[in-house]
Design an enzyme around this catalytic site. Structure first.
Site, PDB file in Angstrom:
ATOM      1  N   HIS A  84       0.804  -1.230   0.000  1.00 48.15           N
ATOM      2  CA  HIS A  84       0.000   0.000   0.000  1.00 48.15           C
ATOM      3  C   HIS A  84       0.831   1.272   0.000  1.00 48.15           C
ATOM      4  O   HIS A  84       0.274   2.358  -0.083  1.00 48.15           O
ATOM      5  CB  HIS A  84      -0.948   0.020   1.196  1.00 48.15           C
TER       6      HIS A  84
HETATM    7  C1  UD1 Z   1      -2.110   5.023   6.169  1.00 50.90           C
HETATM    8  C2  UD1 Z   1      -0.799   5.514   6.808  1.00 50.90           C
HETATM    9  C3  UD1 Z   1       0.265   4.439   6.637  1.00 50.90           C
HETATM   10  C4  UD1 Z   1      -0.226   3.096   7.143  1.00 50.90           C
HETATM   11  C5  UD1 Z   1      -1.527   2.745   6.449  1.00 50.90           C
HETATM   12  C6  UD1 Z   1      -2.101   1.427   6.886  1.00 50.90           C
HETATM   13  C7  UD1 Z   1      -0.336   7.915   6.729  1.00 50.90           C
HETATM   14  C8  UD1 Z   1       0.447   8.983   6.072  1.00 50.90           C
HETATM   15  N1  UD1 Z   1      -0.316   6.713   6.158  1.00 50.90           N
HETATM   16  O1  UD1 Z   1      -1.874   4.886   4.766  1.00 50.90           O
HETATM   17  O2  UD1 Z   1       1.405   4.825   7.380  1.00 50.90           O
HETATM   18  O3  UD1 Z   1       0.754   2.125   6.886  1.00 50.90           O
HETATM   19  O4  UD1 Z   1      -2.476   3.785   6.730  1.00 50.90           O
HETATM   20  O5  UD1 Z   1      -3.245   1.122   6.149  1.00 50.90           O
HETATM   21  O6  UD1 Z   1      -0.940   8.159   7.752  1.00 50.90           O
HETATM   22  N2  UD1 Z   1      -9.122   4.468   2.009  1.00 50.90           N
HETATM   23  C9  UD1 Z   1     -10.328   3.825   1.957  1.00 50.90           C
HETATM   24  N3  UD1 Z   1     -10.886   3.418   3.120  1.00 50.90           N
HETATM   25  C10 UD1 Z   1     -10.293   3.624   4.334  1.00 50.90           C
HETATM   26  C11 UD1 Z   1      -9.057   4.283   4.356  1.00 50.90           C
HETATM   27  C12 UD1 Z   1      -8.485   4.697   3.182  1.00 50.90           C
HETATM   28  O7  UD1 Z   1     -10.899   3.620   0.895  1.00 50.90           O
HETATM   29  O8  UD1 Z   1     -10.849   3.215   5.361  1.00 50.90           O
HETATM   30  C13 UD1 Z   1      -8.500   4.906   0.734  1.00 50.90           C
HETATM   31  C14 UD1 Z   1      -8.852   6.333   0.408  1.00 50.90           C
HETATM   32  O9  UD1 Z   1      -8.967   6.481  -0.941  1.00 50.90           O
HETATM   33  C15 UD1 Z   1      -7.642   7.098   0.871  1.00 50.90           C
HETATM   34  C16 UD1 Z   1      -6.520   6.111   0.610  1.00 50.90           C
HETATM   35  O10 UD1 Z   1      -7.093   4.826   0.863  1.00 50.90           O
HETATM   36  O11 UD1 Z   1      -7.456   8.295   0.187  1.00 50.90           O
HETATM   37  C17 UD1 Z   1      -5.351   6.325   1.486  1.00 50.90           C
HETATM   38  O12 UD1 Z   1      -5.740   6.367   2.849  1.00 50.90           O
HETATM   39  P1  UD1 Z   1      -4.818   7.164   3.914  1.00 50.90           P
HETATM   40  O13 UD1 Z   1      -5.362   7.020   5.290  1.00 50.90           O
HETATM   41  O14 UD1 Z   1      -4.543   8.536   3.430  1.00 50.90           O
HETATM   42  O15 UD1 Z   1      -3.442   6.427   3.800  1.00 50.90           O
HETATM   43  P2  UD1 Z   1      -3.080   4.876   3.731  1.00 50.90           P
HETATM   44  O16 UD1 Z   1      -2.525   4.600   2.407  1.00 50.90           O
HETATM   45  O17 UD1 Z   1      -4.189   4.019   4.251  1.00 50.90           O
END
Ligand code: UD1
Length: 365
Positions: free
Chosen positions: A206
């Site tokens: 991811h």
């Molecule tokens: C975040 C953390 C990362 C961690 C990871 C575990 C930061 C900078 N990154 O990354 O360190 O390893 O979580 O998963 O804090 N999304 C969904 N549903 C959700 C959450 C996210 O669809 O419940 C999608 C959304 O499109 C979102 C993207 O995933 O924009 C990224 O989510 P985000 O929380 O920004 O970062 P992660 O890649 O999950």
């Protein structure tokens, strides 16, 4: 009455907070407040973990959701500030290195509320990684830096952080792993997925550096497809990765794509895996404790102890490197019985953290 606010927001926070909340229940006169920032919000990325980890329902849910880094961090900060005004805690405990961690550490520090950082001092020395910036800033702000391994203490001392603020407590993720390992095994995830008794690889990916560029992701997926010709490859796809695959029109023929898995199913599956391919931080640690070979698809790691004392090795983000590394692991099978557990990865880190924070005069056991 001592009020402690715990901040969780994203998937890897939940298994770190659970043992600390549990350990603090043994102390009288402590009110614990659990704040969920809402950084992760999907059932499979958040709610599923609360039941499995016996986490209480959050007292406050900030509903921050997704966005750019600035948007997400700002939304969390705006939501968190009135929570602190309402509870006036003596301590805010933040976990790991996600955006929720740094956002809430900053709000609390500016209100002169003491901040404890669980999993302090890890450094990849790669500032292109958002988590590295979160770690550096959080550690500069925190009053108490609770480290999972001794290399983290050295990193913090090198950054000029006074040693009285640094406390080695061990790895709290391992508390959760050891606490739930038997319950996880009972889930029999390999049987459910029909891979019991067959060598299989578990994949998670991811990191933006692996999934946000079409050429990199395509190369990695083609490597996984090649590995899938030799062994079963199970890939639990993170929502971010699924979106990117769809946007770039990429597939991974031969690879079994799964939804994100809960904690117990993940551990059940990883425990019996021939190897793990990942860019997760937590899985590097969990595979070390379980004695399962781990190939980390990254140029660096903030958890070098999983290489020097564990089962981890770094692999470049390319299909060819992945295929070569998998072949290497399969040609020299790892002896699980020889796996080591780094110092303080003993299931008691949560108790040590509770003791340091709630009985400050008592040296941690
Ligand atoms: C975040 C953390 C990362 C961690 C990871 C575990 C930061 C900078 N990154 O990354 O360190 O390893 O979580 O998963 O804090 N999304 C969904 N549903 C959700 C959450 C996210 O669809 O419940 C999608 C959304 O499109 C979102 C993207 O995933 O924009 C990224 O989510 P985000 O929380 O920004 O970062 P992660 O890649 O999950």
């Amino acid at each position: 009455m001592t009020t402690i606010v715990h901040v969780v927001g994203a998937r890897p926070n939940f298994m770190k907070a659970a043992p600390v909340l549990r350990a603090m229940r043994a102390f009288p006169g402590v009110r614990q407040v659990l704040v969920h920032t809402g950084q992760h919000y999907d059932q499979l990325m958040s709610d599923a973990f609360f039941d499995e980890l016996d986490l209480p329902t959050p007292d406050e849910h900030l509903g921050a959701g997704s966005g750019t880094h600035a948007e997400q961090t700002a939304k969390i900060m705006l939501g968190f500030e009135p929570v602190l005004d309402r509870y006036t805690p003596q301590w805010v405990i933040v976990y790991g290195d996600v955006n929720s961690t740094v956002a809430c550490a900053l709000v609390a520090a500016k209100k002169s509320i003491r901040v404890a950082h669980v999993e302090a001092g890890l450094r990849s020395r790669d500032r292109t990684m958002p988590e590295e910036l979160n770690r550096i800033v959080t550690d500069q702000l925190a009053d108490l830096l609770l480290t999972p391994s001794k290399d983290a203490d050295v990193n913090l001392q090198r950054e000029g952080i006074p040693s009285e603020r640094i406390q080695f407590v061990g790895n709290v993720m391992v508390d959760t792993l050891l606490h739930l390992r038997n319950r996880a095994a009972a889930r029999q995830a390999p049987l459910t997925l029909g891979v019991d008794g067959t060598p299989y690889a578990v994949v998670t990916l991811h990191r933006p550096s692996n999934v946000d560029r079409a050429d990199t992701l395509e190369s990695i997926l083609s490597g996984l497809s090649e590995v899938a010709r030799e062994m079963i490859v199970l890939f639990a796809v993170h929502p971010r990765t699924r979106q990117r695959m769809q946007a770039f029109g990429l597939e991974a023929p031969g690879v079994r794509l799964l939804e994100p898995m809960g904690y117990l199913d993940t551990i059940s599956l990883v425990d019996q895996a021939a190897l793990v391919l990942t860019d997760s931080g937590g899985l590097q640690e969990e595979t070390t404790v379980l004695g399962v070979p781990c190939l980390t698809i990254r140029p660096n790691t903030e958890r070098p102890i999983t290489i020097t004392e564990g089962t981890n090795q770094l692999v470049a983000s390319s299909g060819r490197a992945i295929v070569e590394a998998v072949t290497g692991v399969r040609q020299s099978p790892h002896d699980r019985a020889r796996s080591r557990r780094p110092e303080g990865w003993d299931g008691k880190a949560g108790e040590r953290i509770a003791t340091v924070i709630l009985s400050p005069g008592t040296p941690p056991a």
